[in-house]
Design a protein around this motif. Structure first.
Motif, short mmCIF file in Angstrom:
data_model
loop_
_atom_site.label_atom_id
_atom_site.label_comp_id
_atom_site.label_asym_id
_atom_site.label_seq_id
_atom_site.Cartn_x
_atom_site.Cartn_y
_atom_site.Cartn_z
N SER A 10 -61.28 22.55 41.30
CA SER A 10 -61.06 23.49 40.20
C SER A 10 -61.36 22.91 38.82
O SER A 10 -61.31 23.63 37.83
N ASN A 14 -62.93 26.81 37.58
CA ASN A 14 -61.70 27.08 36.80
C ASN A 14 -61.58 28.50 36.28
O ASN A 14 -60.73 28.78 35.43
N ALA A 15 -62.39 29.43 36.78
CA ALA A 15 -62.36 30.80 36.26
C ALA A 15 -60.98 31.44 36.40
O ALA A 15 -60.58 32.26 35.57
N THR A 18 -58.70 30.68 33.12
CA THR A 18 -59.17 30.83 31.74
C THR A 18 -58.78 32.15 31.09
O THR A 18 -59.18 32.42 29.95
N ASP A 23 -65.72 30.14 31.80
CA ASP A 23 -65.38 29.02 32.66
C ASP A 23 -66.46 27.95 32.54
O ASP A 23 -67.43 28.10 31.80
N SER A 182 -60.36 27.15 29.10
CA SER A 182 -61.72 27.41 28.64
C SER A 182 -62.13 26.37 27.60
O SER A 182 -63.29 25.94 27.56
N GLY A 185 -62.79 23.27 29.50
CA GLY A 185 -64.00 23.51 30.28
C GLY A 185 -65.26 23.39 29.43
O GLY A 185 -66.29 22.89 29.90
#
Length: 211
Positions: A10, A14-15, A18, A23, A182, A185
């Motif tokens: 992840s 990682n969507a 967020t 992501d 986010s 990311g």
């Protein structure tokens, strides 16, 4: 045309964390030069044992592989922090056993990534962002045994390393104690883009020159 592949867990997938903001994979696609592409094979919840399966789905036109895995291996062993020990030596012995097991599994994951013969870069495990500062301190030290294994494997294979402990160093980089927001990311995507395109920003962002 270059095609960057994100493998692992992840940190890249990682969507779900967020809250609708961009992501890692969407941010990376926006940062790469025209004509480049990026694909996400990383799956939230994956461990080192799952990486070989991700490699089996590798697109034929892949040109660069980026691996970030190991955090979930560490989570599996998190209970070791609560095991009573009769001495410091015994406590260190618990970590040594975990480190040996992890290194074996991590070497297998890296071996799977090397089989296609493509440039591979790996990431360390960041320290997370726990509200309890005392617990944060302990976690950061415990993670050193995992990161030591990652770095030794990287050196053995002359792989470039993204040290996520340096990339995600602020609380805003985290959506929760262990997942990248986010904001975090975007930082990860920026370093990846700099690395694969040969930008000096990679060395500046990670303070590591390897590979």
């Amino acid at each position: 045309m270059s095609h960057v592949i994100l493998l692992g867990d992840s940190i890249f997938d990682n969507a779900a964390y967020t809250s609708g903001a961009p992501d890692v994979i969407s941010q990376l696609r926006g940062l790469l030069p025209s004509g480049w592409s990026a694909s996400l094979l990383a799956i939230d919840g994956s461990t080192t044992d799952d990486v070989a399966g991700q490699i089996e789905r590798l697109p034929a036109d892949a040109t660069h592989l980026i691996l970030s895995v190991g955090g979930n291996n560490a989570l599996i062993h998190a209970s070791v922090l609560d095991i009573p020990a009769s001495s410091t030596a015994q406590a260190v012995g618990f970590l040594a056993d975990i480190s040996m097991d992890f290194e074996t599994r991590y070497r297998s994951a890296v071996a799977a990534c090397l089989r296609p013969g493509l440039p591979l870069s790996v990431c360390t495990i960041y320290n997370g962002c726990f509200p309890d500062l005392a617990y944060q301190r302990i976690v950061s030290v415990a993670l050193m045994v995992f990161n030591d294994a990652i770095l030794r494997v990287a050196v053995d294979h002359s792989l470039s390393v993204i040290d996520l402990r340096l990339v995600c160093a602020d609380s805003q980089d985290y959506a929760n104690p262990i997942e990248p927001s986010s904001v975090g990311g975007e930082k990860i995507a920026q370093v990846i883009a700099a690395l694969v395109t040969g930008s000096n920003a990679f060395a500046r962002a990670t303070r590591i020159v390897a590979g």
